[in-house]
Scaffold this motif. Structure first.
Motif, PDB file in Angstrom:
ATOM      1  N   ASP A   1       9.208  10.854  -6.189  1.00  0.00           N
ATOM      2  CA  ASP A   1       8.323  12.012  -6.372  1.00  0.00           C
ATOM      3  C   ASP A   1       7.135  11.799  -5.454  1.00  0.00           C
ATOM      4  N   TRP A   2       6.782  12.809  -4.711  1.00  0.00           N
ATOM      5  CA  TRP A   2       5.642  12.661  -3.802  1.00  0.00           C
ATOM      6  C   TRP A   2       4.352  12.944  -4.569  1.00  0.00           C
ATOM      7  N   ALA A   3       3.207  12.667  -3.930  1.00  0.00           N
ATOM      8  CA  ALA A   3       1.900  12.827  -4.561  1.00  0.00           C
ATOM      9  C   ALA A   3       1.774  14.191  -5.241  1.00  0.00           C
ATOM     10  N   ASN A   4       1.384  14.181  -6.505  1.00  0.00           N
ATOM     11  CA  ASN A   4       1.344  15.452  -7.239  1.00  0.00           C
ATOM     12  C   ASN A   4       0.153  15.555  -8.188  1.00  0.00           C
ATOM     13  N   PHE A   5      -0.826  14.661  -8.026  1.00  0.00           N
ATOM     14  CA  PHE A   5      -1.987  14.663  -8.914  1.00  0.00           C
ATOM     15  C   PHE A   5      -3.222  14.315  -8.108  1.00  0.00           C
ATOM     16  N   PRO A   6      -4.390  14.908  -8.306  1.00  0.00           N
ATOM     17  CA  PRO A   6      -4.630  16.028  -9.219  1.00  0.00           C
ATOM     18  C   PRO A   6      -4.125  17.330  -8.600  1.00  0.00           C
ATOM     19  N   PRO A   7      -4.156  18.422  -9.371  1.00  0.00           N
ATOM     20  CA  PRO A   7      -3.730  19.707  -8.820  1.00  0.00           C
ATOM     21  C   PRO A   7      -4.506  19.979  -7.531  1.00  0.00           C
ATOM     22  N   GLY A   8      -3.831  20.455  -6.515  1.00  0.00           N
ATOM     23  CA  GLY A   8      -4.503  20.716  -5.242  1.00  0.00           C
ATOM     24  C   GLY A   8      -4.167  19.660  -4.197  1.00  0.00           C
ATOM     25  N   ILE A   9      -3.630  18.526  -4.642  1.00  0.00           N
ATOM     26  CA  ILE A   9      -3.307  17.442  -3.706  1.00  0.00           C
ATOM     27  C   ILE A   9      -2.258  17.911  -2.692  1.00  0.00           C
ATOM     28  N   GLN A  10      -1.524  18.951  -3.051  1.00  0.00           N
ATOM     29  CA  GLN A  10      -0.488  19.474  -2.142  1.00  0.00           C
ATOM     30  C   GLN A  10      -1.082  19.903  -0.799  1.00  0.00           C
TER      31      GLN A  10
ATOM     32  N   ILE B   1       4.906   0.180 -13.188  1.00  0.00           N
ATOM     33  CA  ILE B   1       6.355   0.290 -13.071  1.00  0.00           C
ATOM     34  C   ILE B   1       6.815   1.266 -14.149  1.00  0.00           C
ATOM     35  N   VAL B   2       7.538   2.314 -13.734  1.00  0.00           N
ATOM     36  CA  VAL B   2       8.028   3.297 -14.707  1.00  0.00           C
ATOM     37  C   VAL B   2       9.541   3.423 -14.599  1.00  0.00           C
ATOM     38  N   ASP B   3      10.154   3.831 -15.687  1.00  0.00           N
ATOM     39  CA  ASP B   3      11.608   4.027 -15.764  1.00  0.00           C
ATOM     40  C   ASP B   3      12.385   2.781 -15.338  1.00  0.00           C
ATOM     41  N   GLY B   4      11.749   1.636 -15.394  1.00  0.00           N
ATOM     42  CA  GLY B   4      12.439   0.382 -15.106  1.00  0.00           C
ATOM     43  C   GLY B   4      12.722   0.104 -13.643  1.00  0.00           C
ATOM     44  N   CYS B   5      12.475   1.100 -12.749  1.00  0.00           N
ATOM     45  CA  CYS B   5      12.857   0.881 -11.354  1.00  0.00           C
ATOM     46  C   CYS B   5      11.965   1.597 -10.339  1.00  0.00           C
ATOM     47  N   LYS B   6      10.865   2.202 -10.813  1.00  0.00           N
ATOM     48  CA  LYS B   6       9.997   2.933  -9.876  1.00  0.00           C
ATOM     49  C   LYS B   6       8.583   2.391  -9.964  1.00  0.00           C
ATOM     50  N   ILE B   7       7.882   2.428  -8.817  1.00  0.00           N
ATOM     51  CA  ILE B   7       6.463   2.097  -8.831  1.00  0.00           C
ATOM     52  C   ILE B   7       5.700   3.413  -8.664  1.00  0.00           C
ATOM     53  N   GLU B   8       4.725   3.620  -9.558  1.00  0.00           N
ATOM     54  CA  GLU B   8       3.908   4.833  -9.502  1.00  0.00           C
ATOM     55  C   GLU B   8       2.535   4.489  -8.942  1.00  0.00           C
ATOM     56  N   CYS B   9       2.148   5.217  -7.899  1.00  0.00           N
ATOM     57  CA  CYS B   9       0.850   4.990  -7.258  1.00  0.00           C
ATOM     58  C   CYS B   9      -0.280   5.354  -8.224  1.00  0.00           C
TER      59      CYS B   9
ATOM     60  N   LEU C   1      -3.211   6.385  -7.541  1.00  0.00           N
ATOM     61  CA  LEU C   1      -4.142   7.412  -7.068  1.00  0.00           C
ATOM     62  C   LEU C   1      -3.622   8.842  -7.259  1.00  0.00           C
ATOM     63  N   HIS C   2      -2.500   9.173  -6.640  1.00  0.00           N
ATOM     64  CA  HIS C   2      -1.984  10.554  -6.740  1.00  0.00           C
ATOM     65  C   HIS C   2      -0.587  10.591  -7.333  1.00  0.00           C
ATOM     66  N   ARG C   3      -0.171   9.445  -7.885  1.00  0.00           N
ATOM     67  CA  ARG C   3       1.056   9.378  -8.698  1.00  0.00           C
ATOM     68  C   ARG C   3       2.362   9.598  -7.952  1.00  0.00           C
ATOM     69  N   ALA C   4       2.378   9.335  -6.664  1.00  0.00           N
ATOM     70  CA  ALA C   4       3.677   9.317  -5.976  1.00  0.00           C
ATOM     71  C   ALA C   4       4.508   8.211  -6.630  1.00  0.00           C
ATOM     72  N   ARG C   5       5.816   8.409  -6.667  1.00  0.00           N
ATOM     73  CA  ARG C   5       6.715   7.388  -7.218  1.00  0.00           C
ATOM     74  C   ARG C   5       7.752   6.999  -6.186  1.00  0.00           C
ATOM     75  N   PHE C   6       7.983   5.702  -6.090  1.00  0.00           N
ATOM     76  CA  PHE C   6       8.947   5.155  -5.131  1.00  0.00           C
ATOM     77  C   PHE C   6       9.978   4.330  -5.883  1.00  0.00           C
TER      78      PHE C   6
ATOM     79  N   SER D   1       0.842  -1.193   0.000  1.00  0.00           N
ATOM     80  CA  SER D   1       0.000   0.000   0.000  1.00  0.00           C
ATOM     81  C   SER D   1       0.880   1.247   0.000  1.00  0.00           C
ATOM     82  N   CYS D   2       0.420   2.251  -0.704  1.00  0.00           N
ATOM     83  CA  CYS D   2       1.140   3.526  -0.786  1.00  0.00           C
ATOM     84  C   CYS D   2       1.197   4.156   0.609  1.00  0.00           C
ATOM     85  N   THR D   3       2.291   4.825   0.924  1.00  0.00           N
ATOM     86  CA  THR D   3       2.403   5.453   2.248  1.00  0.00           C
ATOM     87  C   THR D   3       1.660   6.787   2.312  1.00  0.00           C
ATOM     88  N   HIS D   4       1.177   7.274   1.180  1.00  0.00           N
ATOM     89  CA  HIS D   4       0.481   8.569   1.166  1.00  0.00           C
ATOM     90  C   HIS D   4      -0.891   8.406   1.815  1.00  0.00           C
TER      91      HIS D   4
END
Ligand code: FES
Length: 115
Positions: A79-88, A55-63, A65-70, A42-45
């Motif tokens: 990259d921390w959660a950045n979608f949709p605008p306002g999630i900040q 799986i993106v860029d061969g080594c990251k998992i993208e959530c 829901l809000h597209r955090a990448r680990f 489960s995502c930590t967000h």
């Protein structure tokens, strides 16, 4: 700590992942270019299921829901959660947190995870 047989490596092709439950822990096991890895599923967000992500860029998992990448290898936030605008606004209370990782071993073509 206990060691669990997950599957034969041929059952987990490159750039795929498999969700399993091990001793009550929801774990995601990945096969990427650098090898086999395992993280919490489960995502930590806000806990979306990463198995529905990609799986993106061969080594990251993208959530999904809000597209955090680990980074799958270390669990670190790339990259921390950045979608949709306002999630900040939510991020003010949901700070960056790495995924828990589990050790994976490969023995005679079988993938094992220790939790
Ligand atoms: S739940 Fe994963 S980025 Fe929000």
């Amino acid at each position: 700590m206990s060691k669990h047989l997950i599957c034969n490596e041929s059952e987990l092709p490159l750039n795929t992942m498999k969700a399993v439950k091990l001793d009550g822990n929801n774990v995601l096991v990945y096969h990427i270019e650098d090898g086999f890895y395992a993280t919490q599923s489960s995502c930590t967000h806000v806990f979306a299921p990463l198995k529905k992500g990609k799986i993106v860029d061969g080594c990251k998992i993208e959530c999904p829901l809000h597209r955090a990448r680990f980074d799958i290898r270390s669990g670190e936030v790339v990259d921390w959660a950045n979608f949709p605008p306002g999630i900040q606004l939510l991020n003010a209370v949901r700070k960056e947190k790495a995924l828990a990782t589990y050790s994976v071993s490969l023995e005679e073509g079988n993938v094992f995870v220790s939790v």
